[in-house]
Design a protein around this motif. Structure first.
Motif, PDB file in Angstrom:
ATOM      1  N   THR A 169     100.233  22.089  85.826  1.00  6.72           N
ATOM      2  CA  THR A 169     100.687  23.332  86.440  1.00  6.72           C
ATOM      3  C   THR A 169     101.181  23.051  87.861  1.00  6.72           C
ATOM      4  O   THR A 169     102.205  23.573  88.296  1.00  6.72           O
ATOM      5  CB  THR A 169      99.547  24.368  86.478  1.00  6.72           C
ATOM      6  OG1 THR A 169      98.977  24.446  85.186  1.00  6.72           O
ATOM      7  CG2 THR A 169     100.046  25.728  86.920  1.00  6.72           C
ATOM      8  N   HIS A 170     100.462  22.201  88.531  1.00  4.16           N
ATOM      9  CA  HIS A 170     100.883  21.820  89.879  1.00  4.16           C
ATOM     10  C   HIS A 170     102.266  21.170  89.858  1.00  4.16           C
ATOM     11  O   HIS A 170     103.126  21.463  90.686  1.00  4.16           O
ATOM     12  CB  HIS A 170      99.849  20.867  90.483  1.00  4.16           C
ATOM     13  CG  HIS A 170     100.307  20.218  91.759  1.00  4.16           C
ATOM     14  ND1 HIS A 170     100.909  18.983  91.776  1.00  4.16           N
ATOM     15  CD2 HIS A 170     100.279  20.658  93.037  1.00  4.16           C
ATOM     16  CE1 HIS A 170     101.226  18.681  93.023  1.00  4.16           C
ATOM     17  NE2 HIS A 170     100.860  19.675  93.806  1.00  4.16           N
ATOM     18  N   ARG A 206     108.175  27.819  82.414  1.00  2.00           N
ATOM     19  CA  ARG A 206     106.803  27.418  82.090  1.00  2.00           C
ATOM     20  C   ARG A 206     105.789  28.095  83.017  1.00  2.00           C
ATOM     21  O   ARG A 206     104.709  28.480  82.597  1.00  2.00           O
ATOM     22  CB  ARG A 206     106.634  25.899  82.187  1.00  2.00           C
ATOM     23  CG  ARG A 206     107.304  25.147  81.059  1.00  2.00           C
ATOM     24  CD  ARG A 206     106.546  25.384  79.761  1.00  2.00           C
ATOM     25  NE  ARG A 206     107.179  24.704  78.659  1.00  2.00           N
ATOM     26  CZ  ARG A 206     106.607  23.747  77.930  1.00  2.00           C
ATOM     27  NH1 ARG A 206     105.365  23.388  78.183  1.00  2.00           N
ATOM     28  NH2 ARG A 206     107.254  23.175  76.948  1.00  2.00           N
ATOM     29  N   MET A 207     106.184  28.222  84.269  1.00  2.44           N
ATOM     30  CA  MET A 207     105.283  28.880  85.225  1.00  2.44           C
ATOM     31  C   MET A 207     105.092  30.348  84.877  1.00  2.44           C
ATOM     32  O   MET A 207     104.064  30.943  85.162  1.00  2.44           O
ATOM     33  CB  MET A 207     105.808  28.756  86.664  1.00  2.44           C
ATOM     34  CG  MET A 207     105.376  27.525  87.425  1.00  2.44           C
ATOM     35  SD  MET A 207     103.618  27.091  87.329  1.00  2.44           S
ATOM     36  CE  MET A 207     102.803  28.467  88.129  1.00  2.44           C
ATOM     37  N   VAL A 266      96.006  24.782  93.114  1.00  3.40           N
ATOM     38  CA  VAL A 266      96.472  24.733  91.729  1.00  3.40           C
ATOM     39  C   VAL A 266      96.242  23.336  91.142  1.00  3.40           C
ATOM     40  O   VAL A 266      95.807  23.178  90.003  1.00  3.40           O
ATOM     41  CB  VAL A 266      97.963  25.119  91.641  1.00  3.40           C
ATOM     42  CG1 VAL A 266      98.541  24.803  90.276  1.00  3.40           C
ATOM     43  CG2 VAL A 266      98.139  26.601  91.952  1.00  3.40           C
ATOM     44  N   LYS A 282      94.632  22.410  87.599  1.00  4.11           N
ATOM     45  CA  LYS A 282      95.373  21.774  86.512  1.00  4.11           C
ATOM     46  C   LYS A 282      96.595  21.029  87.036  1.00  4.11           C
ATOM     47  O   LYS A 282      97.514  21.625  87.586  1.00  4.11           O
ATOM     48  CB  LYS A 282      95.811  22.841  85.511  1.00  4.11           C
ATOM     49  CG  LYS A 282      96.083  22.273  84.142  1.00  4.11           C
ATOM     50  CD  LYS A 282      96.216  23.368  83.113  1.00  4.11           C
ATOM     51  CE  LYS A 282      96.596  22.742  81.796  1.00  4.11           C
ATOM     52  NZ  LYS A 282      97.043  23.733  80.838  1.00  4.11           N
ATOM     53  N   ILE A 308      96.589  30.731  86.452  1.00  2.56           N
ATOM     54  CA  ILE A 308      96.002  29.711  87.335  1.00  2.56           C
ATOM     55  C   ILE A 308      96.443  29.960  88.770  1.00  2.56           C
ATOM     56  O   ILE A 308      95.652  29.979  89.702  1.00  2.56           O
ATOM     57  CB  ILE A 308      96.431  28.296  86.885  1.00  2.56           C
ATOM     58  CG1 ILE A 308      95.732  27.958  85.568  1.00  2.56           C
ATOM     59  CG2 ILE A 308      96.101  27.260  87.951  1.00  2.56           C
ATOM     60  CD1 ILE A 308      96.183  26.659  84.943  1.00  2.56           C
ATOM     61  N   HIS A 357     110.983  24.584  84.635  1.00  2.00           N
ATOM     62  CA  HIS A 357     109.762  24.726  85.446  1.00  2.00           C
ATOM     63  C   HIS A 357     109.425  26.198  85.629  1.00  2.00           C
ATOM     64  O   HIS A 357     108.284  26.616  85.507  1.00  2.00           O
ATOM     65  CB  HIS A 357     109.952  24.066  86.817  1.00  2.00           C
ATOM     66  CG  HIS A 357     110.140  22.574  86.743  1.00  2.00           C
ATOM     67  ND1 HIS A 357     111.249  22.005  86.183  1.00  2.00           N
ATOM     68  CD2 HIS A 357     109.354  21.552  87.164  1.00  2.00           C
ATOM     69  CE1 HIS A 357     111.139  20.679  86.258  1.00  2.00           C
ATOM     70  NE2 HIS A 357     109.996  20.388  86.848  1.00  2.00           N
ATOM     71  N   LEU A 361     104.637  21.712  87.830  1.00  6.95           N
ATOM     72  CA  LEU A 361     105.649  22.752  87.624  1.00  6.95           C
ATOM     73  C   LEU A 361     105.892  23.534  88.907  1.00  6.95           C
ATOM     74  O   LEU A 361     107.020  23.802  89.304  1.00  6.95           O
ATOM     75  CB  LEU A 361     105.174  23.730  86.544  1.00  6.95           C
ATOM     76  CG  LEU A 361     105.082  23.185  85.124  1.00  6.95           C
ATOM     77  CD1 LEU A 361     104.336  24.176  84.246  1.00  6.95           C
ATOM     78  CD2 LEU A 361     106.482  22.935  84.584  1.00  6.95           C
ATOM     79  N   ASN A 418      99.771  29.459  82.933  1.00  4.08           N
ATOM     80  CA  ASN A 418     100.098  28.881  84.233  1.00  4.08           C
ATOM     81  C   ASN A 418     100.086  29.938  85.337  1.00  4.08           C
ATOM     82  O   ASN A 418      99.598  29.716  86.440  1.00  4.08           O
ATOM     83  CB  ASN A 418     101.459  28.196  84.171  1.00  4.08           C
ATOM     84  CG  ASN A 418     101.385  26.912  83.362  1.00  4.08           C
ATOM     85  OD1 ASN A 418     100.423  26.153  83.470  1.00  4.08           O
ATOM     86  ND2 ASN A 418     102.383  26.682  82.527  1.00  4.08           N
ATOM     87  N   ARG A 419     100.610  31.109  84.994  1.00  6.44           N
ATOM     88  CA  ARG A 419     100.648  32.200  85.958  1.00  6.44           C
ATOM     89  C   ARG A 419      99.217  32.558  86.398  1.00  6.44           C
ATOM     90  O   ARG A 419      98.946  32.744  87.583  1.00  6.44           O
ATOM     91  CB  ARG A 419     101.332  33.400  85.316  1.00  6.44           C
ATOM     92  CG  ARG A 419     101.351  34.650  86.173  1.00  6.44           C
ATOM     93  CD  ARG A 419     101.777  35.822  85.320  1.00  6.44           C
ATOM     94  NE  ARG A 419     103.196  35.725  84.966  1.00  6.44           N
ATOM     95  CZ  ARG A 419     104.153  36.226  85.732  1.00  6.44           C
ATOM     96  NH1 ARG A 419     103.866  36.852  86.847  1.00  6.44           N
ATOM     97  NH2 ARG A 419     105.402  36.123  85.376  1.00  6.44           N
TER      98      ARG A 419
END
Ligand SMILES: Nc1ncnc2c1ncn2[C@@H]1O[C@H](COP(=O)(O)OP(=O)(O)OP(=O)(O)O)[C@@H](O)[C@H]1O
Ligand SMILES: [Mg+2]
Ligand SMILES: [Zn+2]
Length: 499
Positions: A413-414, A444-445, A406, A410, A453, A441, A416, A450-451
């Motif tokens: 994203t990592h 946002r994930m 991840v 990005k 990714i 967190h 989070l 983000n999901r």
């Protein structure tokens, strides 16, 4: 608005005008009085504290036709030519510009030629630590047999890089950082002469920002003056320098210490809305935390860099809310985040995460990391909700791979994801747990971008399509619950309990 070049206009012209550096100045002035100037001086110390200025005064004193009690007159032709930079026998060499080889070679040839204009040749070699070995050797030969009527003044900000052979041939003086009162007083003098009207807290702010260097302090005043003119308020200084008000940072830290994440995020939103740079906000916070740390350890004697009288009362309150261990961890977190911000595509998100992590750090009980707890932390049954970076070192190799994957895609994203934990994978669904404090967190994930990714990385790793579910975990006994929930979900045979 006119630019005054204050730091030049205010170069001290005689020993008595030098701020601070009393011992150095007294010793050298006495040497002038008694006609015992040395052949070589080594001046070391921080930037903008008077090294070149004192070197220039020595040059004048050595050539002045009308010395007065060890002071150059600043009126004879020698003094004036030196002040204007038109004096042939004062030779300034900047060792930083080409590391000095040609100049030093040249110097060896010319050093024995008698002064052309005055009584004494003075070589001022600035940033002398930058000389090449070859140049140092050439210089050493000259210092070993110094010709009459030549004075060498070597100046450096890094005296540890000067070879001992050179050092031992020089009279050494250490220049020190100037104190806050010294800087403030000089700023006040300059302001008075130039008919400026500076608010007290503005003065304080400029003096503190200079951190002991008078050149910087004068440079700041120049900058603010050219931006705002002669009437200067604290707000003007903040704007001219692109700084964030310490009052704002103090309020932000109040939210952090209270673990008030809603308040925190809304303050950050305001700041970003006003166009404040995320990196600057973090930098100012670092300075603020540094001030708080100094205040905790030294009390009223601490020299603060950003905190002005406007926030002293808040600082006084906050000193009781934190300990220095936590502050150190916080400083590390914030300095790391400056790096992260540089490479971040979404600075705002990175900023928010940084401050939420900061709040979580102060909310967590203090963890003393011994070898044992470090070990425990590596297992599912860890007992401490470790809040610092060690936590993101995932115990589980699969989780580590997922995180790394991840991160490659990005970084935000990592950031989070790394606050959660992989509970396990069952029926092509990966379950990731977050503690309640990490609502932000988790949410946002859960957002599509983000999901996706994460799902992309899972697919790459496993070769099949795996969905993701994010689960909330209670705050208490976080790790026990992780284990319990995991067992509930997957049964004891799947959950490996390491110890
Ligand atoms: N001790 C001091 N007393 C009075 N003015 C000072 C002093 N130190 C610095 N200044 C102010 O800062 C300017 C720069 O100082 P100076 O060139 O002497 O610093 P320096 O120590 O040689 O710095 P660098 O290491 O960057 O060469 C001076 O022209 C003067 O305006
Ligand atoms: Mg200098
Ligand atoms: Zn003179």
């Amino acid at each position: 608005m006119a630019y005054l070049a204050l730091y030049r206009a205010w170069r001290p012209q005689g020993f008595s005008e030098v701020v601070g550096q009393e011992q150095t100045v007294t010793a050298i002035r006495n040497a002038v009085r008694t006609g015992r100037l040395a052949h070589a001086y080594l001046f070391s110390g921080p930037r903008g504290t008077g090294k070149t200025s004192v070197a220039k005064i020595i040059s004048k004193a050595a050539n002045c036709e009308d010395l007065r009690d060890g002071e150059p007159c600043n009126q004879c032709s020698s003094c004036q030519d030196i002040n204007n930079g038109n004096f042939m026998d004062v030779i300034e060499i900047d060792a930083a510009s080409n590391r000095g080889i040609d100049e030093i070679r040249d110097l060896r040839e010319k050093v024995r030629i008698l002064p052309a204009q005055g009584k004494c040749k003075v070589y001022i070699i600035d940033e002398v630590h930058m000389l090449t070995n070859e140049a140092f050797n050439a210089l050493l030969k000259t210092l070993e047999e110094p010709p009459d009527s030549v004075i060498f003044i070597l100046a450096t900000t890094e005296s540890n890089k000067i070879p001992a052979t050179i050092r031992s041939r020089c009279q050494s003086y250490q220049f020190r950082l100037l104190t806050l009162p010294e800087i403030t007083q000089r700023l006040q003098e300059v302001a008075a002469v130039n008919e400026m009207n500076i608010e007290e807290s503005a003065l304080q702010l400029m003096a503190r920002r200079a951190q002991g260097g008078l050149r910087d302090a004068l440079g700041t005043l120049d900058q603010v003056y050219s931006y705002k003119g002669p009437n200067i308020t604290k707000q003007d200084v903040l704007e001219a320098l692109g700084l964030v008000d310490d009052v704002f940072i103090a309020e932000l830290m109040d939210k952090v210490f209270a673990n008030d994440t809603t308040g925190l995020l809304s303050l950050l939103a305001t700041a970003v809305g006003q166009g404040k740079e995320p990196e600057q906000l973090v930098r100012e916070t670092v300075q603020y935390l540094r001030d708080l740390m100094f205040y905790i350890t030294m009390g009223h004697t601490a020299e603060l860099t950003v905190v002005t009288n406007d926030t002293l009362s808040l600082l006084e309150k906050q000193r009781n809310l934190v300990n220095t261990d936590k502050l150190l961890q916080a400083l590390r977190l914030m300095t790391d985040s400056i790096q992260k911000l540089r490479f971040s595509e979404s600075q705002r998100l990175t900023l928010e995460i940084t401050f939420l992590e900061l709040a979580a750090l102060f909310a967590a009980p203090t963890v003393v990391v011994t070898e044992k707890t470090e070990k425990k932390r590596e297992t599912v049954t860890q007992t401490q909700p470790a809040q610092n970076k060690a936590q993101s070192k995932a115990p589980d190799p699969l989780w580590a791979k997922i995180l790394a994957g991840v991160k490659e895609v990005k970084v935000p994203t990592h950031a989070l994801l790394s606050q959660g934990k992989l509970l396990g994978i069952k029926d092509d669904t990966a379950y990731i747990g977050y503690r309640k404090g990490y609502k932000f967190h988790k949410e946002r994930m859960e957002e599509k971008a983000n999901r996706e990714i994460l799902e992309g990385v899972l697919k790459e790793l496993s070769g099949r399509t795996i969905e993701v579910q994010f689960i909330f975990l209670d705050d208490d006994q976080y790790n026990d619950i992780i284990v319990k929930k995991a067992i509930e979900l997957f049964g004891p045979e799947i959950v490996e309990i390491k110890d």
